[in-house]
Motif scaffolding. Structure first.
Motif, mmCIF file in Angstrom:
data_model
loop_
_atom_site.group_PDB
_atom_site.id
_atom_site.type_symbol
_atom_site.label_atom_id
_atom_site.label_comp_id
_atom_site.label_asym_id
_atom_site.label_seq_id
_atom_site.Cartn_x
_atom_site.Cartn_y
_atom_site.Cartn_z
ATOM 1 N N HIS A 242 0.844 -1.192 0.000
ATOM 2 C CA HIS A 242 0.000 0.000 0.000
ATOM 3 C C HIS A 242 0.881 1.244 0.000
ATOM 4 O O HIS A 242 1.946 1.259 0.613
ATOM 5 C CB HIS A 242 -0.926 0.013 1.225
ATOM 6 C CG HIS A 242 -1.829 -1.182 1.306
ATOM 7 N ND1 HIS A 242 -2.977 -1.300 0.547
ATOM 8 C CD2 HIS A 242 -1.745 -2.321 2.038
ATOM 9 C CE1 HIS A 242 -3.562 -2.462 0.818
ATOM 10 N NE2 HIS A 242 -2.835 -3.096 1.726
ATOM 11 N N ILE A 243 0.408 2.282 -0.661
ATOM 12 C CA ILE A 243 1.149 3.530 -0.732
ATOM 13 C C ILE A 243 1.312 4.143 0.651
ATOM 14 O O ILE A 243 2.304 4.822 0.943
ATOM 15 C CB ILE A 243 0.447 4.523 -1.690
ATOM 16 C CG1 ILE A 243 1.317 5.770 -1.898
ATOM 17 C CG2 ILE A 243 -0.929 4.900 -1.156
ATOM 18 C CD1 ILE A 243 2.604 5.523 -2.607
ATOM 19 N N ILE A 244 0.346 3.868 1.551
ATOM 20 C CA ILE A 244 0.405 4.465 2.886
ATOM 21 C C ILE A 244 1.595 3.937 3.677
ATOM 22 O O ILE A 244 2.206 4.677 4.462
ATOM 23 C CB ILE A 244 -0.922 4.222 3.652
ATOM 24 C CG1 ILE A 244 -0.941 5.057 4.935
ATOM 25 C CG2 ILE A 244 -1.114 2.747 3.970
ATOM 26 C CD1 ILE A 244 -2.275 5.036 5.640
ATOM 27 N N SER A 245 1.967 2.673 3.464
ATOM 28 C CA SER A 245 3.133 2.127 4.175
ATOM 29 C C SER A 245 4.419 2.752 3.648
ATOM 30 O O SER A 245 5.357 3.006 4.410
ATOM 31 C CB SER A 245 3.174 0.606 4.046
ATOM 32 O OG SER A 245 3.210 0.209 2.685
ATOM 33 N N LEU A 246 4.473 3.033 2.343
ATOM 34 C CA LEU A 246 5.623 3.722 1.769
ATOM 35 C C LEU A 246 5.728 5.143 2.320
ATOM 36 O O LEU A 246 6.812 5.598 2.692
ATOM 37 C CB LEU A 246 5.499 3.750 0.242
ATOM 38 C CG LEU A 246 6.546 4.584 -0.511
ATOM 39 C CD1 LEU A 246 7.951 4.049 -0.246
ATOM 40 C CD2 LEU A 246 6.241 4.590 -2.010
ATOM 41 N N LEU A 247 4.594 5.827 2.386
ATOM 42 C CA LEU A 247 4.577 7.187 2.930
ATOM 43 C C LEU A 247 4.991 7.189 4.399
ATOM 44 O O LEU A 247 5.641 8.132 4.869
ATOM 45 C CB LEU A 247 3.185 7.803 2.763
ATOM 46 C CG LEU A 247 2.769 8.148 1.326
ATOM 47 C CD1 LEU A 247 1.322 8.628 1.297
ATOM 48 C CD2 LEU A 247 3.702 9.197 0.740
ATOM 49 N N THR A 289 5.410 0.821 14.609
ATOM 50 C CA THR A 289 4.069 0.877 14.043
ATOM 51 C C THR A 289 4.047 0.561 12.555
ATOM 52 O O THR A 289 2.987 0.231 12.006
ATOM 53 C CB THR A 289 3.437 2.260 14.296
ATOM 54 O OG1 THR A 289 4.331 3.281 13.836
ATOM 55 C CG2 THR A 289 3.179 2.469 15.780
ATOM 56 N N PHE A 290 5.191 0.646 11.886
ATOM 57 C CA PHE A 290 5.238 0.257 10.470
ATOM 58 C C PHE A 290 4.830 -1.202 10.299
ATOM 59 O O PHE A 290 4.232 -1.577 9.275
ATOM 60 C CB PHE A 290 6.649 0.463 9.897
ATOM 61 C CG PHE A 290 6.833 -0.112 8.524
ATOM 62 C CD1 PHE A 290 6.350 0.567 7.411
ATOM 63 C CD2 PHE A 290 7.450 -1.334 8.339
ATOM 64 C CE1 PHE A 290 6.486 0.021 6.130
ATOM 65 C CE2 PHE A 290 7.603 -1.881 7.073
ATOM 66 C CZ PHE A 290 7.122 -1.213 5.968
#
Length: 294
Positions: A242-247, A289-290
């Motif tokens: 997911h892009i959110i994990s990259l961000l 939290t990642f």
């Protein structure tokens, strides 16, 4: 409340949070992703493992307060709420309780070889507080290895109880262990810089006293640079679902490391080092939290 401060409840909560998130990550990334399937440690056994780890941490803080009692009293660095005798009276039953829990868990799971982690960790933390703490970098490395070990003991125990992870999932956990080691090592050196005046007055020989504040800033910043390189390599070579994990990695890990290294190189006062120390603790939580992302 004073007893919770003695045990460093905030730090113990981080230990609990870390191990629970690692457990969740391993369950959700196992080759049997059904959370109801009976793989790995049961929730009861896992709770005992977390409790034993927390007791090791609490015992470490207690014995450290025991040996640092006079220093804390003279420097006003921390207000001792209990006498040295009382701290020792609390320390002994805490260590015995952890020993019994670890022995019970090892026998219950037929992992007696892993039981030795508890007495070895307890003895090493005692030795750290009584003798090694004044050696500077070796002491900082030992504490940081224990920080990485908070993750490692869960990984090893779950693996021995049947959890099978993909190579990519294992790589993520190994990367986090290295990250935890480096961030904590960075923080330990910063804390030594923060306490350098009182440590020097008491005759301690930490890194900032051995080589000076400016050189210690360079050493800690170098560790920060290695951590930054690790985070960048992780970002480049990992496949994010997911892009959110990259961000998350970019916004809450990579950019903060750059800021922290900059602040380290430009700081000179005790309050600055206190801020950096707090920032590194928050960075550690961001790393933990990642693992919550699927």
């Amino acid at each position: 409340m004073k007893l919770l401060q003695l045990f460093r409840a905030n730090n113990l909560i981080i230990i609990i949070l870390t191990q629970c998130i690692v457990k969740y990550y391993m369950l959700t990334h196992s080759r049997l992703p059904d959370l109801s399937s009976h793989i790995g440690l049961s929730y009861f056994d896992f709770s005992l493992l977390v409790l034993a780890t927390v007791i090791i941490g609490a015992a470490g803080y207690l014995i450290n307060d025991y040996f640092d009692y006079d220093l804390d009293l003279l420097s006003n660095r921390r207000t001792p709420y209990f006498s040295k005798k009382t701290i020792l009276k609390i320390y002994v039953p805490v260590v015995i309780l952890g020993l019994l829990i670890s022995l019970y868990l090892a026998i219950r799971l037929d992992l007696v070889d892993l039981f030795w982690f508890y007495p070895i960790a307890t003895v090493l933390l005692f030795f750290y507080s009584s003798h090694l703490k004044t050696t500077g970098l070796p002491a900082n490395i030992l504490v940081s290895l224990f920080t990485a070990g908070v993750v490692g003991i869960v990984l090893l125990s779950e693996y021995r109880q049947g959890i099978v992870l993909s190579d990519s999932a294992i790589a993520v956990l190994y990367a986090f262990m290295i990250f935890a080691f480096l961030v904590n090592l960075y923080r330990e050196i910063i804390k030594d810089m923060e306490d350098s005046d009182s440590d020097k007055a008491f005759g301690l020989n930490t890194m900032p006293i051995q080589i000076g504040i400016e050189r210690s800033k360079i050493v800690s910043s170098f560790i920060g640079a290695i951590t930054l390189l690790l985070a960048i390599c992780f970002t480049v070579f990992s496949e994010f679902n997911h892009i959110i994990s990259l961000l998350h990695v970019i916004l809450f890990i990579i950019l903060p490391i750059i800021f922290i290294v900059y602040r380290t190189l430009t700081s000179s006062e005790q309050k600055h080092f206190s801020f950096i120390s707090l920032s590194l603790k928050i960075l550690m939580i961001a790393g933990i939290t990642f693992l919550l992302y699927p």
